[in-house]
Design a protein around this motif. Structure first.
Motif, PDB file in Angstrom:
ATOM      1  N   ALA A  63      15.917  11.655 -21.255  1.00 43.48           N
ATOM      2  CA  ALA A  63      16.149  11.775 -19.825  1.00 43.48           C
ATOM      3  C   ALA A  63      15.209  12.804 -19.204  1.00 43.48           C
ATOM      4  O   ALA A  63      14.642  12.584 -18.127  1.00 43.48           O
ATOM      5  CB  ALA A  63      17.602  12.155 -19.550  1.00 43.48           C
ATOM      6  N   HIS A 121       9.266  11.468 -10.183  1.00 39.72           N
ATOM      7  CA  HIS A 121      10.697  11.258 -10.404  1.00 39.72           C
ATOM      8  C   HIS A 121      11.084   9.919  -9.775  1.00 39.72           C
ATOM      9  O   HIS A 121      11.132   9.807  -8.549  1.00 39.72           O
ATOM     10  CB  HIS A 121      11.512  12.386  -9.759  1.00 39.72           C
ATOM     11  CG  HIS A 121      11.327  13.716 -10.405  1.00 39.72           C
ATOM     12  ND1 HIS A 121      12.089  14.141 -11.475  1.00 39.72           N
ATOM     13  CD2 HIS A 121      10.467  14.722 -10.126  1.00 39.72           C
ATOM     14  CE1 HIS A 121      11.704  15.349 -11.841  1.00 39.72           C
ATOM     15  NE2 HIS A 121      10.724  15.729 -11.037  1.00 39.72           N
ATOM     16  N   SER A 175      13.260   7.037  -8.228  1.00 42.92           N
ATOM     17  CA  SER A 175      14.560   6.970  -7.567  1.00 42.92           C
ATOM     18  C   SER A 175      14.841   5.525  -7.223  1.00 42.92           C
ATOM     19  O   SER A 175      13.921   4.749  -6.966  1.00 42.92           O
ATOM     20  CB  SER A 175      14.580   7.846  -6.309  1.00 42.92           C
ATOM     21  OG  SER A 175      13.472   7.552  -5.472  1.00 42.92           O
ATOM     22  N   PHE A 195      15.865   2.990 -18.347  1.00 42.38           N
ATOM     23  CA  PHE A 195      16.405   4.034 -17.476  1.00 42.38           C
ATOM     24  C   PHE A 195      16.841   3.378 -16.169  1.00 42.38           C
ATOM     25  O   PHE A 195      16.079   2.613 -15.562  1.00 42.38           O
ATOM     26  CB  PHE A 195      15.353   5.094 -17.145  1.00 42.38           C
ATOM     27  CG  PHE A 195      14.771   5.804 -18.337  1.00 42.38           C
ATOM     28  CD1 PHE A 195      15.299   7.013 -18.771  1.00 42.38           C
ATOM     29  CD2 PHE A 195      13.675   5.278 -19.014  1.00 42.38           C
ATOM     30  CE1 PHE A 195      14.745   7.675 -19.857  1.00 42.38           C
ATOM     31  CE2 PHE A 195      13.116   5.931 -20.099  1.00 42.38           C
ATOM     32  CZ  PHE A 195      13.656   7.135 -20.529  1.00 42.38           C
ATOM     33  N   CYS A 201      17.907   4.720 -12.532  1.00 39.71           N
ATOM     34  CA  CYS A 201      17.890   5.967 -11.761  1.00 39.71           C
ATOM     35  C   CYS A 201      18.336   5.684 -10.334  1.00 39.71           C
ATOM     36  O   CYS A 201      17.671   4.929  -9.610  1.00 39.71           O
ATOM     37  CB  CYS A 201      16.481   6.560 -11.735  1.00 39.71           C
ATOM     38  SG  CYS A 201      15.733   6.749 -13.371  1.00 39.71           S
ATOM     39  N   GLN A 202      19.435   6.274  -9.933  1.00 42.56           N
ATOM     40  CA  GLN A 202      19.922   6.091  -8.563  1.00 42.56           C
ATOM     41  C   GLN A 202      20.873   7.230  -8.210  1.00 42.56           C
ATOM     42  O   GLN A 202      21.835   7.482  -8.938  1.00 42.56           O
ATOM     43  CB  GLN A 202      20.633   4.753  -8.415  1.00 42.56           C
ATOM     44  CG  GLN A 202      20.946   4.385  -6.972  1.00 42.56           C
ATOM     45  CD  GLN A 202      21.452   2.958  -6.854  1.00 42.56           C
ATOM     46  OE1 GLN A 202      22.596   2.679  -7.207  1.00 42.56           O
ATOM     47  NE2 GLN A 202      20.599   2.065  -6.370  1.00 42.56           N
ATOM     48  N   ASP A 203      20.598   7.914  -7.108  1.00 43.03           N
ATOM     49  CA  ASP A 203      21.483   8.985  -6.665  1.00 43.03           C
ATOM     50  C   ASP A 203      22.727   8.404  -6.010  1.00 43.03           C
ATOM     51  O   ASP A 203      22.690   7.299  -5.462  1.00 43.03           O
ATOM     52  CB  ASP A 203      20.756   9.904  -5.688  1.00 43.03           C
ATOM     53  CG  ASP A 203      19.750  10.801  -6.388  1.00 43.03           C
ATOM     54  OD1 ASP A 203      19.966  11.095  -7.582  1.00 43.03           O
ATOM     55  OD2 ASP A 203      18.755  11.189  -5.753  1.00 43.03           O
ATOM     56  N   CYS A 213      21.557   6.036 -17.678  1.00 41.95           N
ATOM     57  CA  CYS A 213      21.724   6.124 -16.230  1.00 41.95           C
ATOM     58  C   CYS A 213      21.502   7.582 -15.840  1.00 41.95           C
ATOM     59  O   CYS A 213      22.092   8.487 -16.445  1.00 41.95           O
ATOM     60  CB  CYS A 213      23.116   5.662 -15.810  1.00 41.95           C
ATOM     61  SG  CYS A 213      23.429   5.849 -14.028  1.00 41.95           S
ATOM     62  N   ILE A 214      20.648   7.811 -14.834  1.00 40.68           N
ATOM     63  CA  ILE A 214      20.379   9.155 -14.344  1.00 40.68           C
ATOM     64  C   ILE A 214      20.781   9.191 -12.878  1.00 40.68           C
ATOM     65  O   ILE A 214      20.260   8.426 -12.050  1.00 40.68           O
ATOM     66  CB  ILE A 214      18.896   9.528 -14.510  1.00 40.68           C
ATOM     67  CG1 ILE A 214      18.516   9.494 -15.992  1.00 40.68           C
ATOM     68  CG2 ILE A 214      18.606  10.896 -13.904  1.00 40.68           C
ATOM     69  CD1 ILE A 214      17.053   9.757 -16.272  1.00 40.68           C
ATOM     70  N   SER A 215      21.742  10.060 -12.554  1.00 44.63           N
ATOM     71  CA  SER A 215      22.283  10.097 -11.195  1.00 44.63           C
ATOM     72  C   SER A 215      22.885  11.461 -10.907  1.00 44.63           C
ATOM     73  O   SER A 215      23.618  12.010 -11.741  1.00 44.63           O
ATOM     74  CB  SER A 215      23.355   9.012 -11.026  1.00 44.63           C
ATOM     75  OG  SER A 215      23.888   9.010  -9.717  1.00 44.63           O
ATOM     76  N   TYR A 221      23.125  12.603 -16.681  1.00 46.55           N
ATOM     77  CA  TYR A 221      22.737  11.359 -17.333  1.00 46.55           C
ATOM     78  C   TYR A 221      23.886  10.853 -18.195  1.00 46.55           C
ATOM     79  O   TYR A 221      24.742  11.609 -18.655  1.00 46.55           O
ATOM     80  CB  TYR A 221      21.461  11.534 -18.174  1.00 46.55           C
ATOM     81  CG  TYR A 221      21.659  12.388 -19.420  1.00 46.55           C
ATOM     82  CD1 TYR A 221      22.085  11.819 -20.616  1.00 46.55           C
ATOM     83  CD2 TYR A 221      21.424  13.765 -19.387  1.00 46.55           C
ATOM     84  CE1 TYR A 221      22.281  12.601 -21.751  1.00 46.55           C
ATOM     85  CE2 TYR A 221      21.618  14.547 -20.503  1.00 46.55           C
ATOM     86  CZ  TYR A 221      22.047  13.957 -21.686  1.00 46.55           C
ATOM     87  OH  TYR A 221      22.256  14.731 -22.789  1.00 46.55           O
ATOM     88  N   THR A 230       9.112  13.132  -6.009  1.00 43.65           N
ATOM     89  CA  THR A 230       9.947  11.960  -6.197  1.00 43.65           C
ATOM     90  C   THR A 230       9.274  10.751  -5.578  1.00 43.65           C
ATOM     91  O   THR A 230       8.351  10.862  -4.768  1.00 43.65           O
ATOM     92  CB  THR A 230      11.322  12.154  -5.539  1.00 43.65           C
ATOM     93  OG1 THR A 230      11.146  12.194  -4.115  1.00 43.65           O
ATOM     94  CG2 THR A 230      11.985  13.445  -6.015  1.00 43.65           C
TER      95      THR A 230
END
Length: 330
Positions: free
Chosen positions: A25, A35, A37, A95, A97-99, A136-138, A142, A182
């Motif tokens: 991660a 980064h 997104s 991966f 990736c979603q905030d 998943c990175i949020s 992770y 980002t």
């Protein structure tokens, strides 16, 4: 898993071993150069020790009904593309990736995206390439979709390490690899300006330049004159950017915008709509002038205000060519 970087240090090659989801991660921004997104990122692994190979990124489709077909396309693209470049992957790392959206937390993001992770695992497996890890990175955390061990991958997620403190960050700094913000920040550098006063002035300049230049571009005799005038103006603007005092990174785009008048921007934007002129402008895609050309193309893309957004295709194409040539992000 091992990542190799060319090094100018005492050894020809630096080898970094990444162990487990946490270090994977943390490594993602250095693998991509930014980064990501709202992104699906897939990375091919080769050999028994997991050398990183090809990688791809796509925005996460908003409609979940599209996920199965998108997963199949992505798996085929990465695997077949790797084969064409000389080696079928032995495994893949995924991966997501979603905030979190407003009112949502990272754990909910992870659960919402779980079907997409499963679609990707199934699609890669159908092509006989396993997904070694899916993360998943949020929201600064992770989660692993593959690891069932609560000791290293708790249900509530694990916090990402502080930026710049991971083993990959240290190796990247040694190798001269930079993370350029980002994806949203990079997109913002290319988006049309939205300040109303600026937009109105730029619209007027584009209207006037279009009325003057488009008839000439459509005329065989006048086309050459427009091309020469456009390229001469490009040279003058690049020289102006080159001679300007150095700005801090956060202020550089604003300062570049101030150095280019509305009329100058409009003249170049309209001139670049001629494909041959645009292609001739690509001569600055490498060499000592490339960095100043990239700043100019970015600034011109920002001047393609409504209703001239489609005119940004030319400066964006040039920015892409320069970025590819000098190996950086637009």
């Amino acid at each position: 898993m091992n990542q190799h970087h060319e090094s100018t240090g005492p050894v020809d090659e630096q080898q970094i071993t990444l162990r487990g989801p946490a270090e994977l991660a943390d490594a993602l921004p250095y693998l991509m150069g930014f980064h990501p997104s709202d992104s699906v990122v897939m990375v091919a692994l080769h050999g028994g020790r997991g050398r990183f190979g090809g990688r791809l990124r796509l925005g996460i489709p908003q409609a979940s009904r599209e996920w199965p077909s998108v997963a199949e396309q992505l798996a085929e693209c990465l695997i077949k593309g790797s084969e064409r470049r000389g080696g079928r992957p032995d495994a893949i790392v995924v991966f997501l990736c979603q905030d979190p959206a407003e009112g949502e937390n990272g754990n909910q993001v992870m659960e919402r995206l779980r079907p997409l992770a499963q679609n990707l695992r199934t699609a890669c497996g159908a092509l006989d390439v396993p997904v070694l890890e899916a993360l998943c990175i949020s929201g600064g955390h992770y989660w692993s979709y593959c690891c069932p061990d609560e000791r290293c991958c708790p249900a509530e997620g694990s916090r990402m390490s502080m930026p710049g403190t991971s083993v990959m960050a240290a190796a990247a700094a040694y190798a001269g690899i930079q993370v350029r913000g980002t994806l949203r920040e990079m997109e913002a550098r290319l988006a049309p300006l939205d300040a109303s006063a600026v937009v109105m002035e730029q619209q007027r300049a584009l209207d006037a330049a279009g009325a003057e230049l488009i008839p000439k571009i459509l005329d065989e005799a006048g086309r050459g004159d427009v091309a020469r005038g456009t390229l001469d103006l490009v040279r003058r603007l690049m020289k102006r950017l080159k001679e300007a005092p150095m700005s801090t990174p956060s202020a550089s785009d604003t300062d570049d915008d101030r150095l280019i008048t509305h009329d100058e921007a409009a003249a170049v934007i309209l001139g670049l709509q001629d494909r041959e002129t645009r292609d001739r402008a690509a001569e600055w895609m490498e060499g000592p002038e490339a960095g100043f050309a990239l700043r100019l193309w970015r600034a011109l893309a920002r001047r393609c205000v409504t209703p001239y957004e489609e005119h940004a295709a030319a400066p964006l194409t040039l920015a892409g060519w320069v970025s590819w040539s000098i190996d950086c992000t637009p």
